[in-house]
Design an enzyme around this catalytic site. Structure first.
Site, PDB file in Angstrom:
ATOM      1  N   SER A  29      42.589  31.713 -17.892  1.00  0.00           N
ATOM      2  CA  SER A  29      41.547  32.141 -18.810  1.00  0.00           C
ATOM      3  C   SER A  29      40.408  31.135 -18.877  1.00  0.00           C
ATOM      4  O   SER A  29      40.617  29.913 -18.749  1.00  0.00           O
ATOM      5  CB  SER A  29      42.148  32.315 -20.213  1.00  0.00           C
TER       6      SER A  29
ATOM      7  N   TYR B 200      45.642  29.271 -28.006  1.00  0.00           N
ATOM      8  CA  TYR B 200      45.693  30.169 -26.851  1.00  0.00           C
ATOM      9  C   TYR B 200      45.168  29.467 -25.603  1.00  0.00           C
ATOM     10  O   TYR B 200      45.811  29.475 -24.546  1.00  0.00           O
ATOM     11  CB  TYR B 200      44.883  31.434 -27.126  1.00  0.00           C
TER      12      TYR B 200
ATOM     13  N   ALA C  37      51.576  38.623 -17.896  1.00  0.00           N
ATOM     14  CA  ALA C  37      52.154  38.670 -19.243  1.00  0.00           C
ATOM     15  C   ALA C  37      51.745  37.456 -20.067  1.00  0.00           C
ATOM     16  O   ALA C  37      51.823  36.318 -19.599  1.00  0.00           O
ATOM     17  CB  ALA C  37      53.677  38.753 -19.153  1.00  0.00           C
TER      18      ALA C  37
ATOM     19  N   ILE D 222      44.756  44.555 -18.196  1.00  0.00           N
ATOM     20  CA  ILE D 222      44.523  44.147 -16.809  1.00  0.00           C
ATOM     21  C   ILE D 222      45.745  44.462 -15.960  1.00  0.00           C
ATOM     22  O   ILE D 222      45.623  44.986 -14.845  1.00  0.00           O
ATOM     23  CB  ILE D 222      44.171  42.655 -16.733  1.00  0.00           C
TER      24      ILE D 222
ATOM     25  N   LYS E  41      47.265  28.415 -22.132  1.00  0.00           N
ATOM     26  CA  LYS E  41      46.882  28.831 -20.782  1.00  0.00           C
ATOM     27  C   LYS E  41      46.678  27.621 -19.865  1.00  0.00           C
ATOM     28  O   LYS E  41      47.034  27.648 -18.689  1.00  0.00           O
ATOM     29  CB  LYS E  41      45.611  29.680 -20.837  1.00  0.00           C
TER      30      LYS E  41
END
Length: 341
Positions: free
Chosen positions: A130, A154, A87, A12, A158
């Site tokens: 996300s 993960y 990032a 992206i 986020k």
């Protein structure tokens, strides 16, 4: 405008850097080139964005560095007008294996960017969040008020980073926007994602492998729609301080996706099944009315249109892209191919 894109050699981020450069902006990309997948794709992203800058009269600068380097972030952010913070250590499976590393990059790295930004004269910081922050759905489609119960490290990382972004907006009056992406795909995508994995296997006479029963559903979002949403934030403060879903509103089961790829590439191929990976969300589906109201966001590419476009691109770029996909298709990568980002 001088635009900093962290993670700007990735999927992206690379598309964002190219889009900004093509519009004549001065683009600075920072990326640490961690070999999470074959780095040939990142180097190709850099070449495409650099070429776009040369054709538009803009500029492109690549800095090989890490968001965990606070001193570097302070220097790069100070010299920027707007920051697109892309990032991250992506991938549900890798976060299950290395949660501390994911936290260090996704949370501490974001804090470094925010700390640098709060004393800088910035238009805004745009953070790539996300759909993984939602976890198990209480209802679908997810709107931004849906409870957030991540089911992977993960997703938790986020959500923590996103919370810091909102806090810096509230406490330090830093203009910020967080965009919750829903499973982004398209040209130059990470090779260990479902669509690239399915296409590569079918193109090479190998059956696509589904992890689980295939009834999991995903809101796959074509990368052009993601870029359009981000470009809107160059020129408006209407979404400052907000968190918004950026999805396609069009979800599909993993089995239907595999069949759509199979039917296009290798119609006689049989689909195979394997054990489902831990941390994999059951369903995702985006409500995007908030983004529509604030930035006039309207996804334009359906999943079947996007899959067809990706297959066409894959065929046209097979000579350089396919070897990189094949080199990244280990067992661990394949098991995370249906993750949320």
């Amino acid at each position: 405008m001088r635009i900093l894109v962290t993670g700007g050699a990735g999927f992206i981020g690379g598309h964002l850097a190219e889009a900004f450069a093509r519009e004549g902006h001065d683009v600075v990309v920072v990326d640490n080139f961690t070999p999470y997948y074959d780095l040939g794709i990142k180097h190709h992203n850099v070449d495409v964005a650099r070429q776009a800058a040369s054709e538009s009269g803009g500029s492109y600068e690549l800095v090989v560095g890490d968001v965990r380097n606070a001193e570097l972030m302070e220097k790069l952010v100070r010299d920027s007008d707007i920051v697109y913070h892309q990032a991250a250590q992506a991938g549900v499976r890798s976060s299950v294996d290395e949660p501390l590393r994911v936290n260090e990059i996704n949370v501490r790295g974001t804090l470094n960017v925010l700390e640098a930004a709060r004393d800088a004269d910035l238009e805004r910081v745009v953070f790539a969040s996300s759909s993984s922050v939602y976890g198990t759905p209480e209802y679908l489609p997810y709107d931004e008020s849906h409870p957030t119960y991540p089911v992977s490290p993960y997703g938790a990382s986020k959500l923590a980073a996103e919370s810091y972004v909102s806090t810096y907006n509230e406490v330090y009056d830093l203009p910020t926007v967080s965009l919750r992406y829903f499973t982004v795909y398209g040209p130059r995508m990470r090779p260990n994602m479902a669509i690239s994995n399915f296409v590569s296997r079918c193109a090479n006479g190998e059956p696509p492998v589904i992890y689980g029963d295939g009834r999991q559903t995903r809101d796959f979002t074509y990368v052009d729609d993601i870029i359009t949403a981000n470009l809107r934030l160059l020129d408006t403060d209407a979404a400052d301080g907000e968190v918004m879903n950026i999805g396609s509103t069009d979800n599909i089961s993993v089995l239907d996706l595999a069949e759509a790829v199979r039917d296009r590439v290798a119609p006689s191929m049989q689909i195979e099944y394997d054990e489902r990976a831990p941390g994999d969300a059951e369903h995702t589906h985006a409500a995007v009315s908030k983004a529509a109201d604030l930035i006039d966001y309207e996804p334009r590419t359906s999943i079947r249109e996007g899959v067809s476009a990706f297959v066409d691109w894959y065929d046209a770029n097979r000579d350089w892209y396919e070897p990189l996909v094949r080199s990244s298709m280990g067992a661990a990568d394949a098991a995370s191919a249906q993750s949320n980002d």
